[in-house]
Design a protein around this motif. Sequence first.
Motif, PDB file in Angstrom:
ATOM      1  N   VAL A 133       0.958  -1.138  -0.230  1.00  0.00           N
ATOM      2  CA  VAL A 133       0.329   0.158   0.117  1.00  0.00           C
ATOM      3  C   VAL A 133       0.841   1.548   0.229  1.00  0.00           C
ATOM      4  N   GLU A 134       1.902   1.652   0.463  1.00  0.00           N
ATOM      5  CA  GLU A 134       2.655   2.438   0.843  1.00  0.00           C
ATOM      6  C   GLU A 134       3.446   3.183  -0.002  1.00  0.00           C
ATOM      7  N   MET A 135       3.486   1.788  -1.495  1.00  0.00           N
ATOM      8  CA  MET A 135       4.216   1.586  -2.335  1.00  0.00           C
ATOM      9  C   MET A 135       3.521   1.874  -3.673  1.00  0.00           C
ATOM     10  N   HIS A 136       2.417   1.367  -3.664  1.00  0.00           N
ATOM     11  CA  HIS A 136       1.047   2.455  -4.612  1.00  0.00           C
ATOM     12  C   HIS A 136       0.475   2.995  -3.829  1.00  0.00           C
ATOM     13  N   ARG A 137       0.234   3.970  -2.421  1.00  0.00           N
ATOM     14  CA  ARG A 137      -0.422   5.162  -2.251  1.00  0.00           C
ATOM     15  C   ARG A 137      -0.392   5.980  -3.348  1.00  0.00           C
ATOM     16  N   TRP A 138      -1.514   6.678  -3.088  1.00  0.00           N
ATOM     17  CA  TRP A 138      -2.197   7.700  -3.491  1.00  0.00           C
ATOM     18  C   TRP A 138      -3.117   8.581  -3.199  1.00  0.00           C
ATOM     19  N   PRO A 139      -2.431   9.799  -3.102  1.00  0.00           N
ATOM     20  CA  PRO A 139      -1.171  10.676  -3.570  1.00  0.00           C
ATOM     21  C   PRO A 139       0.112  10.443  -2.371  1.00  0.00           C
ATOM     22  N   SER A 140       0.909  10.395  -3.702  1.00  0.00           N
ATOM     23  CA  SER A 140       2.633   9.926  -3.211  1.00  0.00           C
ATOM     24  C   SER A 140       3.035  10.898  -2.507  1.00  0.00           C
ATOM     25  N   SER A 141       3.645  10.847  -0.727  1.00  0.00           N
ATOM     26  CA  SER A 141       3.973  10.966   0.172  1.00  0.00           C
ATOM     27  C   SER A 141       5.300  12.167  -0.985  1.00  0.00           C
ATOM     28  N   MET A 142       5.611  11.806  -1.781  1.00  0.00           N
ATOM     29  CA  MET A 142       6.821  12.980  -1.839  1.00  0.00           C
ATOM     30  C   MET A 142       5.951  14.057  -2.803  1.00  0.00           C
ATOM     31  N   TYR A 143       4.791  13.996  -2.621  1.00  0.00           N
ATOM     32  CA  TYR A 143       3.231  14.737  -3.281  1.00  0.00           C
ATOM     33  C   TYR A 143       3.212  15.761  -2.471  1.00  0.00           C
ATOM     34  N   LEU A 144       2.909  15.502  -0.999  1.00  0.00           N
ATOM     35  CA  LEU A 144       2.311  15.551   0.194  1.00  0.00           C
ATOM     36  C   LEU A 144       3.885  16.728   0.715  1.00  0.00           C
ATOM     37  N   LYS A 145       4.831  16.306   0.626  1.00  0.00           N
ATOM     38  CA  LYS A 145       6.261  16.104   1.332  1.00  0.00           C
ATOM     39  C   LYS A 145       6.297  18.113   0.339  1.00  0.00           C
ATOM     40  N   GLN A 146       5.932  17.827  -1.166  1.00  0.00           N
ATOM     41  CA  GLN A 146       6.474  19.654  -1.915  1.00  0.00           C
ATOM     42  C   GLN A 146       5.147  19.623  -2.196  1.00  0.00           C
ATOM     43  N   LEU A 147       3.810  19.778  -1.485  1.00  0.00           N
ATOM     44  CA  LEU A 147       2.811  20.010  -1.373  1.00  0.00           C
ATOM     45  C   LEU A 147       3.152  21.328   0.224  1.00  0.00           C
ATOM     46  N   ALA A 148       3.375  20.376   1.199  1.00  0.00           N
ATOM     47  CA  ALA A 148       3.726  21.359   2.572  1.00  0.00           C
ATOM     48  C   ALA A 148       4.110  22.743   2.002  1.00  0.00           C
ATOM     49  N   ASP A 149       5.743  21.710   1.469  1.00  0.00           N
ATOM     50  CA  ASP A 149       6.766  23.289   1.500  1.00  0.00           C
ATOM     51  C   ASP A 149       6.775  24.028   0.631  1.00  0.00           C
ATOM     52  N   TYR A 150       6.132  24.249  -0.929  1.00  0.00           N
ATOM     53  CA  TYR A 150       4.687  25.109  -1.456  1.00  0.00           C
ATOM     54  C   TYR A 150       4.695  26.134  -0.676  1.00  0.00           C
ATOM     55  N   ARG A 151       2.748  25.483   0.384  1.00  0.00           N
ATOM     56  CA  ARG A 151       2.367  25.813   0.660  1.00  0.00           C
ATOM     57  C   ARG A 151       3.170  27.101   2.100  1.00  0.00           C
ATOM     58  N   ASN A 152       3.794  26.621   2.758  1.00  0.00           N
ATOM     59  CA  ASN A 152       5.161  27.283   3.342  1.00  0.00           C
ATOM     60  C   ASN A 152       5.609  28.596   2.769  1.00  0.00           C
ATOM     61  N   TYR A 153       6.425  28.514   1.879  1.00  0.00           N
ATOM     62  CA  TYR A 153       6.756  29.175   0.695  1.00  0.00           C
ATOM     63  C   TYR A 153       5.379  30.100   0.542  1.00  0.00           C
ATOM     64  N   ILE A 154       4.624  30.147   0.261  1.00  0.00           N
ATOM     65  CA  ILE A 154       3.242  30.721   0.035  1.00  0.00           C
ATOM     66  C   ILE A 154       2.636  31.593   1.134  1.00  0.00           C
ATOM     67  N   ASN A 155       3.009  31.265   2.241  1.00  0.00           N
ATOM     68  CA  ASN A 155       2.743  32.033   3.586  1.00  0.00           C
ATOM     69  C   ASN A 155       3.132  32.643   4.197  1.00  0.00           C
ATOM     70  N   SER A 156       4.582  32.366   3.279  1.00  0.00           N
ATOM     71  CA  SER A 156       5.966  33.664   4.186  1.00  0.00           C
ATOM     72  C   SER A 156       5.448  34.394   3.296  1.00  0.00           C
ATOM     73  N   GLN A 157       5.782  35.524   3.889  1.00  0.00           N
ATOM     74  CA  GLN A 157       6.343  37.148   3.399  1.00  0.00           C
ATOM     75  C   GLN A 157       6.801  37.583   2.024  1.00  0.00           C
ATOM     76  N   LYS A 158       8.035  36.045   2.043  1.00  0.00           N
ATOM     77  CA  LYS A 158       8.501  36.247   0.837  1.00  0.00           C
ATOM     78  C   LYS A 158       8.041  36.438  -0.699  1.00  0.00           C
ATOM     79  N   CYS A 159       6.794  35.948  -0.820  1.00  0.00           N
ATOM     80  CA  CYS A 159       5.680  36.419  -1.669  1.00  0.00           C
ATOM     81  C   CYS A 159       4.286  36.300  -1.720  1.00  0.00           C
ATOM     82  N   HIS A 160       4.200  37.668  -2.598  1.00  0.00           N
ATOM     83  CA  HIS A 160       3.095  37.951  -2.237  1.00  0.00           C
ATOM     84  C   HIS A 160       1.778  37.650  -3.033  1.00  0.00           C
TER      85      HIS A 160
END
Length: 594
Positions: free
Chosen positions: A563-590
């Motif tokens: 299940v972990e090998m074939h899971r959707w969405p993948s753990s890699m995507y969730l990590k990238q999504l979390a990083d993107y949300r942190n970047y959007i919510n930071s003051q560096k980007c408006h």
Amino acid sequence: DNQQSSLIWTYLGRSALISETESSLLLNSANHVGNPVFTKYQACVFGNVRLVVHDCPFWDIFDSDWYTSQNLIGGADIIVIKYSVNDKSSFQEVKDSYVPMIKRALNHCSIPVIISAVGARKSEVPCTCPLCTSDRGSCVTASEGIQLAKELGATYLELHSLSDFYIGKYFGGVLEYFMIQSLNQKSSEKMKKRKSHKCHGVKPPQLEQPEKLPILKGEASHYNSDLHNLLICCQCVDVIFYSEDLKEVIEAHKIVLCSVSHVFMLLFNVKSPADIQDSSIRRTAQTLFAVNSEAVFPVFNRGSPCGPPVRVIVKDSFFCFCLSDILHFIYSGAFQWELLEEDIKKKLQDPGEVELVLEKVKCILKTPGKVNSSKNCRSHQTSRPLQLCDTSLRLFFNTNVLADVIFQIQGATVPAHRAVLVARCEVMAAMFNGSYIEANSFLVPVYGVSKDTFLSFLEYLYTDSCCPASILQAMSLLICAEMYQVSRLQHICELYIITQLQSMPSRELVSTSLSIVSLLRKAKFHNSDCLSTWLLHFIATNYLIFSQKPEFQDLSAEERNFVEMHRWPSSMYLKQLADYRNYINSQKCHCIVM
């Protein structure tokens, strides 16, 4: 009031879309500064949408200042061409000289064009029929206007006068439609421009598509071949046909014969003569067959809990000679009529004898009360190729008629017929024909299965179809099918479970009390490899739902790794999504939009 009446002026100046109190401010006429030939109108439509119209009552501007005209045409949202139906020379000039110029100006853009033919033709009765030639000499016919509209890809309208009725109802409706289309297009272009100004920096992660679930292929039906093999193997025989000189011809089964013919129902006392209204069926049963139980027949040595088989004498010698082919035809589903004709013709050389035998077969198989011509019989047989499966044996399901075995289950009794069970189920064939105690028992107990599940199992054996009421019932039926080694029923239950799970929306999967892991355990335990593999993929595809359920912890280490090998969405995507949300919510980007 001094303004000259025109198409655009009538629409704008007298339209209900222009408020009366502000009409003097909203609508005004002024000469275009750069081009005195064009008259410029301004108005507000649809409440607050500003509309600018450049009206050109004379076509000479195209010859004198083509550059300015081309710019106006190219920058327009809608073009309206008006001509009088009673001025053919003007129409011809428009068609020959200026339509090509307009087409050239619109060469690189797509702008709606409306062609309005104004006026009533001078004939006594105005006619707009394209085929009418009464006023074709002096007037512009409708067919000419339509042809011009086709050349420009335009919308063609005929307005009998420049009145509020014609302009408001016809011209105004078409013009407003194109206005709305133009506004929608401009709005979408603005949205595209907004989307193009995105925040430069970290791009949002791309969510990959989930893996495709395994495709489970069903097993083809072998219902007719099962019954045909029953005739070939001569198992559970309860009917023997003899010729008039008491020679054995072929063995058969009451349940199959009665399922296809009322003649055999009369012969074996399933129905009384009073139940059959068709006299030809009663006459066929009396003249063609005779049931005989005299001692002149040889002793039947095979043991049976229901006694010796019924002995039937076939009175017609030609019919008796072809009886083996006729029964093979019946047991094969009673639909290969052309093949039966060929087999009988090979045995009987006389065409008259062949026709007599075929007529008797038709009379045996026909529906009571219906004319049974040759044409009718052929169409009946070919249009219902699975006759036995669809209608026949279903009549004897769960009935005591001709029953020769009774199942005892959960304190209740279920009648059945050995011939059907032996033909459709290999486990029951071994049970009733082997050295097991059930072979000579009329009452047979059943353990480990509920009554409803066992009835659904028997219904499939009789009808070759089943329809479970729920996923749990389908799983119970799958377990019963695995117990009796009926593989096609297993596939049907697997397909039902898969279809039901796939149709569940996500919120129902979250709230359902159905344990998918429990279904997975049962599928594995009962050797349903296809279903168990599919369920693992289903859990992996809906990982965010099932990982929050307590039953997820019951998965084995091997299953969880899958299940972990074939899971959707993948753990890699969730990590990238979390990083993107942190970047959007930071003051560096408006966000520009917000």
